[in-house]
Scaffold this motif. Structure first.
Motif, PDB file in Angstrom:
ATOM      1  N   ALA A  64     -44.171  19.948 -42.389  1.00  0.00           N
ATOM      2  CA  ALA A  64     -44.324  18.707 -41.633  1.00  0.00           C
ATOM      3  C   ALA A  64     -43.112  17.833 -41.874  1.00  0.00           C
ATOM      4  O   ALA A  64     -42.488  17.895 -42.936  1.00  0.00           O
ATOM      5  CB  ALA A  64     -45.595  17.967 -42.054  1.00  0.00           C
ATOM      6  N   ALA A  65     -42.781  16.999 -40.879  1.00  0.00           N
ATOM      7  CA  ALA A  65     -41.657  16.066 -41.000  1.00  0.00           C
ATOM      8  C   ALA A  65     -42.154  14.646 -40.827  1.00  0.00           C
ATOM      9  O   ALA A  65     -43.130  14.388 -40.109  1.00  0.00           O
ATOM     10  CB  ALA A  65     -40.595  16.380 -39.950  1.00  0.00           C
ATOM     11  N   MET A  66     -41.500  13.732 -41.502  1.00  0.00           N
ATOM     12  CA  MET A  66     -41.832  12.315 -41.379  1.00  0.00           C
ATOM     13  C   MET A  66     -41.701  11.884 -39.922  1.00  0.00           C
ATOM     14  O   MET A  66     -40.702  12.172 -39.258  1.00  0.00           O
ATOM     15  CB  MET A  66     -40.884  11.528 -42.283  1.00  0.00           C
ATOM     16  CG  MET A  66     -40.996  10.035 -42.192  1.00  0.00           C
ATOM     17  SD  MET A  66     -39.861   9.280 -43.395  1.00  0.00           S
ATOM     18  CE  MET A  66     -39.619   7.685 -42.626  1.00  0.00           C
ATOM     19  N   GLY A  67     -42.735  11.220 -39.400  1.00  0.00           N
ATOM     20  CA  GLY A  67     -42.741  10.776 -38.007  1.00  0.00           C
ATOM     21  C   GLY A  67     -43.252  11.815 -37.034  1.00  0.00           C
ATOM     22  O   GLY A  67     -43.463  11.506 -35.853  1.00  0.00           O
ATOM     23  N   GLU A  68     -43.467  13.046 -37.500  1.00  0.00           N
ATOM     24  CA  GLU A  68     -43.964  14.098 -36.610  1.00  0.00           C
ATOM     25  C   GLU A  68     -45.384  13.771 -36.153  1.00  0.00           C
ATOM     26  O   GLU A  68     -46.203  13.252 -36.909  1.00  0.00           O
ATOM     27  CB  GLU A  68     -43.946  15.427 -37.366  1.00  0.00           C
ATOM     28  CG  GLU A  68     -44.425  16.624 -36.554  1.00  0.00           C
ATOM     29  CD  GLU A  68     -44.354  17.904 -37.359  1.00  0.00           C
ATOM     30  OE1 GLU A  68     -45.033  18.874 -36.985  1.00  0.00           O
ATOM     31  OE2 GLU A  68     -43.622  17.934 -38.370  1.00  0.00           O
ATOM     32  N   ARG A  69     -45.697  14.097 -34.898  1.00  0.00           N
ATOM     33  CA  ARG A  69     -47.023  13.836 -34.349  1.00  0.00           C
ATOM     34  C   ARG A  69     -47.855  15.121 -34.390  1.00  0.00           C
ATOM     35  O   ARG A  69     -47.422  16.172 -33.912  1.00  0.00           O
ATOM     36  CB  ARG A  69     -46.922  13.302 -32.917  1.00  0.00           C
ATOM     37  CG  ARG A  69     -48.237  12.720 -32.387  1.00  0.00           C
ATOM     38  CD  ARG A  69     -47.991  11.911 -31.122  1.00  0.00           C
ATOM     39  NE  ARG A  69     -47.188  10.731 -31.377  1.00  0.00           N
ATOM     40  CZ  ARG A  69     -47.686   9.579 -31.830  1.00  0.00           C
ATOM     41  NH1 ARG A  69     -48.972   9.455 -32.081  1.00  0.00           N
ATOM     42  NH2 ARG A  69     -46.891   8.541 -32.011  1.00  0.00           N
ATOM     43  N   LEU A  70     -49.033  15.023 -34.980  1.00  0.00           N
ATOM     44  CA  LEU A  70     -49.930  16.170 -35.101  1.00  0.00           C
ATOM     45  C   LEU A  70     -50.674  16.407 -33.796  1.00  0.00           C
ATOM     46  O   LEU A  70     -50.726  15.526 -32.917  1.00  0.00           O
ATOM     47  CB  LEU A  70     -50.915  15.935 -36.245  1.00  0.00           C
ATOM     48  CG  LEU A  70     -50.289  15.731 -37.630  1.00  0.00           C
ATOM     49  CD1 LEU A  70     -51.365  15.464 -38.677  1.00  0.00           C
ATOM     50  CD2 LEU A  70     -49.456  16.931 -38.019  1.00  0.00           C
ATOM     51  N   PRO A  71     -51.276  17.596 -33.622  1.00  0.00           N
ATOM     52  CA  PRO A  71     -52.003  17.897 -32.387  1.00  0.00           C
ATOM     53  C   PRO A  71     -53.092  16.887 -32.042  1.00  0.00           C
ATOM     54  O   PRO A  71     -53.412  16.679 -30.875  1.00  0.00           O
ATOM     55  CB  PRO A  71     -52.597  19.281 -32.668  1.00  0.00           C
ATOM     56  CG  PRO A  71     -51.648  19.897 -33.649  1.00  0.00           C
ATOM     57  CD  PRO A  71     -51.184  18.770 -34.504  1.00  0.00           C
ATOM     58  N   ASN A  72     -53.693  16.241 -33.070  1.00  0.00           N
ATOM     59  CA  ASN A  72     -54.739  15.258 -32.789  1.00  0.00           C
ATOM     60  C   ASN A  72     -54.175  13.882 -32.413  1.00  0.00           C
ATOM     61  O   ASN A  72     -54.929  12.915 -32.265  1.00  0.00           O
ATOM     62  CB  ASN A  72     -55.680  15.122 -34.000  1.00  0.00           C
ATOM     63  CG  ASN A  72     -54.960  14.618 -35.248  1.00  0.00           C
ATOM     64  OD1 ASN A  72     -53.767  14.315 -35.214  1.00  0.00           O
ATOM     65  ND2 ASN A  72     -55.687  14.541 -36.354  1.00  0.00           N
ATOM     66  N   GLY A  73     -52.859  13.798 -32.282  1.00  0.00           N
ATOM     67  CA  GLY A  73     -52.218  12.547 -31.893  1.00  0.00           C
ATOM     68  C   GLY A  73     -51.790  11.678 -33.054  1.00  0.00           C
ATOM     69  O   GLY A  73     -51.100  10.676 -32.855  1.00  0.00           O
TER      70      GLY A  73
END
Length: 446
Positions: free
Chosen positions: A393-402
């Motif tokens: 994971a990366a800082m600021g990354e958006r997960l599938p759940n938003g």
């Protein structure tokens, strides 16, 4: 005939001397501290296979805490946040709590919710109460859900201690003021965070006062007594020089302890050692060369070890005046470069630096935090082995759940667990955001 009588008398005398030796030997004082013996947990051999689920937040600030109040932060003054995870999907973590008598504590999250392991104000065996969890609250978790930790003590005969919360409740393994096992006239005065394995065995570094001097001593708790492994000032007969300052140890399920240490007047200034189930041995020293030919100049203050004896550690590479950071692993196949500053990072960009130290799962998968140049975010968590590292994971990354992953905690540590599990902590950036601990976990145990 007189000669035969003299021989017989001599034989009786020798037999008596040997009998005295054999009688005295078992009466050597034990090095066990004055606590009841711990029932050693068997290593779970029938643990069901689990699948690693999607990345999710296992706890956030604002959530109700056991015993009252709400969780606030998962760090102390920006010190490394460590949240170990086991094969059952349980995650142990330190947290501060708002509007509650227990203002901080160690907790365990699983499918059943969150339960308190130990918190400020809890009564301790032997007297006193838990006060604070030190500058580096680094809990250690095993497969059975038992947790080892370091805490300060108020109102008792001691000021600090190493504790194990297991099937028999909370047990003190060592407390300040106790005699130092293996060091005549030595007294325990302080401790570093303990490492715990699946057999409820512990390893930790204690500060021992002897006369006017203080020294680092590495201890091993085998479930029954405390054993001295190596101490500052010990002569390194096969290596040269004497043992100097000792860093944070790691312990695998085979009883092998890995630790970084400095060496005084030796062929190297320091390195990574193993001891315990193996004879004391230097695995790699300062001045050693990586497969690419770079020279190792410094090591991280903590290391990690897998069940095959492979040791992961952070280091600085390069000659005088020029250095770069790296994550390395030393194992049966030799030294390998897992990640090096300036090299391409999985998912885009290049590594620009690394967190305080890497961690490793029993299987050998290494996890670490890295700063990035030109990547998906300024910081990211990675896991894998040399030649097969992947971005978690990366800082600021958006997960599938938003949901958007927040800012990584200062000096954050990504923790590798069984079955590909990885945890890391984030801190809030905006007013409406919350601190959180994320986990790519096995399906949580119920």
């Amino acid at each position: 005939m007189a000669a035969w009588w003299r021989l017989l008398a001599a034989g009786v005398l020798v037999a008596g001397l040997w009998a005295a030796v054999l009688w005295v030997a078992p009466s050597v004082p034990s090095t066990a501290p004055e606590e009841p013996s711990l029932r050693v947990a068997a290593r779970p051999s029938d643990m069901p296979a689990t699948e690693t689920g999607p990345l999710r937040a296992v706890i956030r600030s604002g959530v109700a805490a056991p015993g009252g109040g709400r969780f606030d932060r998962f760090e102390v003054s920006g010190q490394p946040v460590v949240a170990p995870v086991n094969a059952r999907g349980q995650v142990a973590f330190f947290a501060t709590v708002l509007r509650a008598p227990a203002r901080e504590g160690i907790f365990l999250a699983d499918a059943g919710g969150i339960r308190k392991i130990a918190a400020f104000g809890d009564a301790l065996p032997g007297g006193g109460a838990l006060a604070e969890f030190g500058a580096h609250p680094l809990p250690s978790l095993n497969a059975a859900g038992h947790v080892a930790f370091l805490a300060q003590i108020a109102g008792g005969r001691a000021t600090e201690g190493v504790f194990l919360a297991g099937g028999d409740g909370l047990q003190s393994i060592a407390v300040a003021g106790d005699d130092a096992p293996g060091l005549p006239s030595g007294v325990l005065v302080g401790f570093d965070a303990p490492a715990l394995n699946d057999n409820d065995e512990l390893a930790f570094v204690a500060t021992v006062r002897r006369g006017r001097d203080t020294l680092d001593v590495l201890y091993f708790w085998n479930g029954r007594r405390l054993q001295r492994m190596v101490a500052e000032g010990d002569r390194l007969l096969r290596i040269g020089g004497t043992m100097d300052k000792i860093g944070g140890p790691a312990l695998n399920n085979g009883g092998v302890i890995a630790f970084p240490a400095a060496v005084f007047k030796g062929p190297t200034l320091g390195g990574i050692f193993v001891v315990g189930a193996r004879d004391l041995r230097l695995l790699v020293g300062a001045g050693g060369r990586t497969p690419s030919g770079a020279m190792i100049s410094r090591f991280s203050e903590r290391v990690a070890i897998d069940d095959e004896g492979g040791v992961a550690f952070g280091s600085y590479l390069g000659e005088t005046g020029s250095s770069r950071e790296a994550v390395l692993r030393i194992g049966p196949d030799g030294l390998a470069e897992t990640a090096v500053e300036g090299a391409p990072a999985p998912g885009g960009g290049h590594y620009a630096g690394f967190g305080p130290w890497p961690t490793v799962a029993p299987s050998g998968v290494t996890a670490f935090i890295a700063a990035l140049d030109g990547g998906a975010g300024p910081l990211a968590a990675f896991a894998g082995s040399a030649g097969d590292v992947r971005r978690v994971a990366a800082m600021g990354e958006r997960l599938p759940n938003g949901e958007s992953i927040g800012r990584f905690a200062p000096d954050a540590v990504a923790v590798a667990g069984p079955g590909g599990a990885v945890t890391f902590a984030t801190t809030a950036q905006e007013q409406d955001e919350r601190n959180a601990i994320y986990c790519r976990c096995p399906q949580a145990a119920r």
